[in-house]
Design an enzyme around this catalytic site. Structure first.
Site, short mmCIF file in Angstrom:
data_model
loop_
_atom_site.label_atom_id
_atom_site.label_comp_id
_atom_site.label_asym_id
_atom_site.label_seq_id
_atom_site.Cartn_x
_atom_site.Cartn_y
_atom_site.Cartn_z
N ARG A 1 -1.74 -0.13 -11.89
CA ARG A 1 -2.42 0.82 -11.01
C ARG A 1 -2.56 2.19 -11.64
O ARG A 1 -2.68 3.19 -10.96
CB ARG A 1 -1.70 0.93 -9.68
CG ARG A 1 -0.23 1.21 -9.77
CD ARG A 1 0.30 1.66 -8.42
NE ARG A 1 -0.34 2.86 -7.97
CZ ARG A 1 -0.05 3.50 -6.86
NH1 ARG A 1 0.86 3.03 -6.08
NH2 ARG A 1 -0.68 4.60 -6.52
N ALA B 1 5.17 0.16 -5.28
CA ALA B 1 4.16 -0.13 -4.27
C ALA B 1 3.98 -1.64 -4.22
O ALA B 1 4.54 -2.38 -5.06
CB ALA B 1 2.85 0.54 -4.65
N SER C 1 0.84 -1.13 0.00
CA SER C 1 0.00 0.00 0.00
C SER C 1 0.87 1.17 0.00
O SER C 1 0.98 1.95 0.71
CB SER C 1 -0.86 -0.09 1.11
OG SER C 1 -1.17 -1.48 1.27
N THR C 2 1.33 1.41 -0.73
CA THR C 2 2.53 2.23 -0.99
C THR C 2 2.39 2.94 -2.34
O THR C 2 1.72 2.46 -3.24
CB THR C 2 3.77 1.32 -1.03
OG1 THR C 2 3.82 0.62 0.20
CG2 THR C 2 5.04 2.11 -1.21
N THR C 3 3.08 4.05 -2.52
CA THR C 3 3.18 4.68 -3.83
C THR C 3 4.65 5.04 -4.06
O THR C 3 5.42 5.16 -3.11
CB THR C 3 2.29 5.93 -3.94
OG1 THR C 3 2.26 6.37 -5.30
CG2 THR C 3 2.79 7.06 -3.06
#
Length: 502
Positions: free
Chosen positions: A494, A402, A326-328
């Site tokens: 994404r 991510a 859950s990361t960018t």
């Protein structure tokens, strides 16, 4: 200024590209894009999260890692039992992941101070100029892309966990306009007062008060004591180039470096072949084996990198590898040869949005994969690994991803595709990936059915995904090719985007 940027959302990349176009350097673009990601990628990051930025400076060829990941809370308060809630997030009909949320899952955030420190140390444009585009996006709103709508849908159980969350996230369909006015006012306050607004001012008091009322552990003393830590990146050789990444106490960088060392010695197979997928699976198994025993404690004690990446360690691991076996994130390079690689995250989010601020707090204390010290003020360990590949001392690839525990495999596979197989960055990111989650080997849609049949015949228990999915990570990367041309690509899984300037 000439340059390239890749990010997890088109608007994130475009904000950074505009900064490059008006003469900002790589860090300026990365900071502005980082703020924009708080808005257009708000389920993944924001002022309530933490992260890392790897910065390469062309003038002296130095590289440093700014660590502004979350810290263990509880300074000045007896530690209370943590009461968290468990929720399931479904990536498709067959694959789910459990997340732990609620106020008790929130650690001390670092994103705001981290971006400010990067700007003070390396930036060239005015601070307010870098924050303003994000504030405007929050005020005016933006249309949800198809990929973002999917993300909002699978995280709905977290985003709309509280009445405040249901008020903020009323919109979740592709094409609908999402406005985040509370977050816009928070960004305006940060633009005017800097990170002090969160760590010493009214915003911080609102965070502490709300968490105190709802079972959280973060105190005013935690916010005042929070600092950004400068670290030397770890280094490993791969196909004659130098791979630089996030050092301990984070785990992602060292595990990717270990995987690259194994692949460097193990030879090379045709991309997409059963042999290539099997070799990746075996390297992933060795990465998991490395995390057993005292690995977490060694992240804090020191000496782990030199032991794990040593020739003897690699030799022993290769002896175990089956013969085949859950990361960018935002990546930027500018025309002067500076580079910045930013990974930031709020985890899956705690589901706790501080009323009136738009600040969605992280759930890092609930991410049990982020094991580490329980001492208040200590950094949690992280899988995030903003990374850089240098060729003869100059940036060749700026990369990160991510994807929770899957991000290390995503970065590993794209580095192999670019550096090992010579693919351009767009093709390298698009290629289907694998992920080993013992005893299953997850194989992304797009892999050749005949090669998957051969892989199954080698004894692997496969999960065959029908199509590509953000479960396998969200890589953003830019490259400098041998002829000096630039490339940039965000992950289509994404809705990522890349922009080349000049």
């Amino acid at each position: 200024m000439r340059g390239a940027i890749a990010a997890g959302h088109p608007l994130t990349a475009e904000v950074g590209a505009a900064v490059l176009a008006e003469g900002g350097n790589a860090v300026d673009a990365c900071v502005a894009a980082g703020f924009a990601s708080w808005v257009v990628e708000s389920p993944l990051t924001g002022p309530g999260g933490g992260g890392f930025m790897l910065v390469h400076r062309a003038r002296d060829r130095s590289t440093r890692l700014l660590d502004f990941f979350v810290a263990v809370p509880g300074l000045g308060r007896p530690k209370a039992p943590a009461e968290m809630e468990s929720v399931d997030v479904d990536f498709d009909r067959e694959t789910a992941q459990v997340f732990h949320i609620g106020s008790a899952s929130s650690a001390v955030p670092g994103n705001a101070l981290g971006l400010e420190t990067a700007h003070r140390s390396y930036g060239s444009l005015p601070w307010e100029r870098l924050v303003e585009p994000a504030a405007g996006l929050a005020r005016d709103g933006f249309e949800l892309t198809r990929q973002q709508a999917y993300l909002h849908a699978i995280l709905d159980v977290i985003l709309r966990h509280t009445p405040e969350g249901r008020r903020v996230y009323r919109t979740r369909k592709a094409g609908e306009r999402l406005r985040l006015p509370d977050l816009g006012r928070t960004l305006e306050e940060i633009a005017a007062r800097g990170s002090r607004a969160l760590y010493e001012g009214e915003l911080g008091r609102a965070v502490v008060s709300h968490l105190g009322e709802t079972g959280g552990l973060v105190t005013a003393a935690d916010l005042r004591a929070y600092r950004v830590i400068r670290r030397r990146p770890l280094a490993a050789r791969f196909r004659g180039d130098e791979f630089l990444s996030n050092p301990p106490p984070s785990s992602g960088g060292v595990l990717i470096a270990y995987g690259l060392r194994l692949l460097d010695r193990a030879g090379q197979d045709k991309p997409g072949s059963a042999e290539a997928m099997a070799r990746l699976a075996e390297v992933m198994r060795e990465q998991s084996r490395a995390r057993e025993g005292p690995f977490t404690a060694d992240l804090y004690r020191g000496g782990l990198v030199s032991r794990l990446l040593s020739d003897e360690s690699v030799r022993r691991a290769l002896a175990r590898v089956r013969a085949v076996s859950s990361t960018t994130h935002i990546s930027v390079v500018d025309g002067a040869g500076n580079a910045a690689s930013l990974s930031a995250s709020a985890g899956s989010g705690s589901g706790v949005i501080v009323p009136g601020t738009g600040i969605h707090l992280n759930n890092m204390l609930g991410e049990y994969d982020l094991r580490g010290s329980a001492r208040p003020g200590a950094r949690l360990t992280s899988m995030m690994a903003p990374s850089l590949v240098l060729h003869r001392g100059r940036p060749r690839l700026v990369i990160g991803s991510a994807g929770s525990v899957r991000l290390r495999g995503a970065i590993l596979q794209v580095v192999v595709n670019v550096v090992g197989h010579g693919l351009d960055v767009g093709e390298a990111i698009e290629r289907p990936r694998v992920h080993l989650e013992e005893p299953k080997l997850h194989c992304e849609g797009g892999a050749g059915p005949a090669e998957l049949d051969r892989l199954e015949g080698m004894g692997y228990d496969l999960v065959r995904w029908r199509r590509r999915n953000l479960y396998f990570g969200g890589v953003s990367a830019v490259e400098v090719r041998d002829d000096g041309d630039l490339g940039a690509a965000g992950d289509p899984r994404r809705g990522g985007h890349g922009v080349v300037i000049g």
